[in-house]
Design an enzyme around this catalytic site. Sequence first.
Site, mmCIF file in Angstrom:
data_model
loop_
_atom_site.group_PDB
_atom_site.id
_atom_site.type_symbol
_atom_site.label_atom_id
_atom_site.label_comp_id
_atom_site.label_asym_id
_atom_site.label_seq_id
_atom_site.Cartn_x
_atom_site.Cartn_y
_atom_site.Cartn_z
ATOM 1 N N ASP A 1 2.969 -19.247 3.338
ATOM 2 C CA ASP A 1 2.455 -20.399 2.577
ATOM 3 C C ASP A 1 1.977 -21.511 3.510
ATOM 4 O OD1 ASP A 1 5.211 -19.884 2.816
ATOM 5 O OD2 ASP A 1 5.760 -21.651 1.682
ATOM 6 N N LYS B 1 6.442 -13.727 5.332
ATOM 7 C CA LYS B 1 7.236 -14.472 4.342
ATOM 8 C C LYS B 1 8.708 -14.126 4.568
ATOM 9 C CE LYS B 1 7.503 -17.173 0.774
ATOM 10 N NZ LYS B 1 7.423 -18.625 0.996
ATOM 11 N N ASP C 1 -4.298 -9.399 2.603
ATOM 12 C CA ASP C 1 -5.277 -9.311 1.523
ATOM 13 C C ASP C 1 -5.655 -10.717 1.064
ATOM 14 O OD1 ASP C 1 -6.838 -7.998 -0.301
ATOM 15 O OD2 ASP C 1 -5.231 -7.613 -1.734
ATOM 16 N N TYR D 1 0.830 -1.221 0.000
ATOM 17 C CA TYR D 1 0.000 0.000 0.000
ATOM 18 C C TYR D 1 0.861 1.267 0.000
ATOM 19 C CZ TYR D 1 -4.774 -1.810 0.499
ATOM 20 O OH TYR D 1 -6.010 -2.379 0.284
#
Length: 415
Positions: free
Chosen positions: A280, A227, A304, A160
């Site tokens: 993941d 991540k 998101d 963003y």
Amino acid sequence: MTAYKHATVPAKGERIEAAGGKFQIPDHPIIPFIEGDGTGPDIWRASVRVFDAAVEAAYGSKRKVEWMEILAGEKAFNATGEWMPAETLEAVREFKVAIKGPLTTPVGGGIRSLNVALRQELDLYACIRPVRYFTGVGAPMKAPEKLNITIFRENVEDVYSGIEFKAGSPEANELRDFIKTRFNKNIREGSAIGLKPMSPFGSKRLVKMALEYAIKRGKKTVTMMHKGNIMKFTEGGFRDWGYEIARDEFAATVVSEADFYKGGTGARADAVILKDRIADSMFQQLLLRPEDYEVIATPNLNGDYVSDAAAAQVGGLGIAPGANIGDAAAVFEATHGTAPKYADLDKINPGSVILSGVMMFEHMGWQEVADRIVRGVEKAITAKTVTYDLARQMPGSTEVSTSKFGDAVIAGARS
Ligand code: NAP
């Protein structure tokens, strides 16, 4: 008070005031709303009737929301020539609590995302999305009721605040040359380049809000989803800063998962356990072991993806509410977008905005209203009186329009 050119401040209402870090809610609060694009008007018409009916059922004539329309998106552009008039942002700042429908964001060029603008300009740094199952909804999982989580998605940094340069553009080429000469790192010629800024400040305040929520609601765990195995300094930073704020500010109430399993003084049975999972792995965990997760704190882009995926697990975007919260203001909105193909058909599910209203009333401390609306939604779904999206997953259900679903929720909220 601001002089509004396009909005009308309701004569009878009062402003929500902030004092000592707390909001003071008057009996007739002025609450601005943005109808939204596409299916927004259909959804708003049904939702506002539910809100008013539930407030009346809970408090009689003592309390009432005084709604104030503010403009954004296509309606704003048609009326003012601007997509997000400055006075719309000012109204949210001034009245502190607002609710909105979805706004269109064109892909690739054109206007900047209005949703992103709203969140950044007002520093609404946490996007909170509770995901729970409503009995009777035909969800794709065998045991959808096992998923009951609240996602805290960082709302102003990461992608963003991302800066992108088009493939082959002079800016991308110059940046590529700079990175080569200054840092001796290679980027393939002609590449598009994106920057993804994440700060200790932004990450810590988000994790802090998630921890406070968990402590207040008696939750056992908060999981940071990141991540960091690949993006060590951005996503990995998020995880490290999260553990840091827990250590610095929540030593009495929060323990890291590592300390907890080591035993010793950190392993208090009543503490909230702060853990982290790679993004993941988090997706498969939510499918395979959903009951192990309660509160998820995560950077913007992961948040998101996981919000929509989790919503789908319990029956879809039609019942996925959300809130954008900052220290000075809060804007409540559904997780879904404008679903333009259903615009003006009185067909779409208004459940997400109705449940976003539940979050808004909880935020205001009007718990009786929130409880009534939840009861109304539960009763409508149990009676199998649902909109098309739920009807197609619920054999034997009666498909009703947006407005009729609103009527069913109102009947349940009044009972
Ligand atoms: P979308 O509007 O969320 O719609 C995608 C699909 O999700 C719909 O076709 C529909 O599926 C289902 N869906 C969405 N809302 C639903 C509801 N209330 N009830 C039942 N089903 C619902 O996503 P999109 O088509 O990718 O985005 C359209 C526009 O919205 C874009 O401009 C996007 O940028 C914008 N957007 C805005 C916001 C926001 O304002 N906060 C958020 C997301 C997207 P079926 O076709 O299977 O019925």
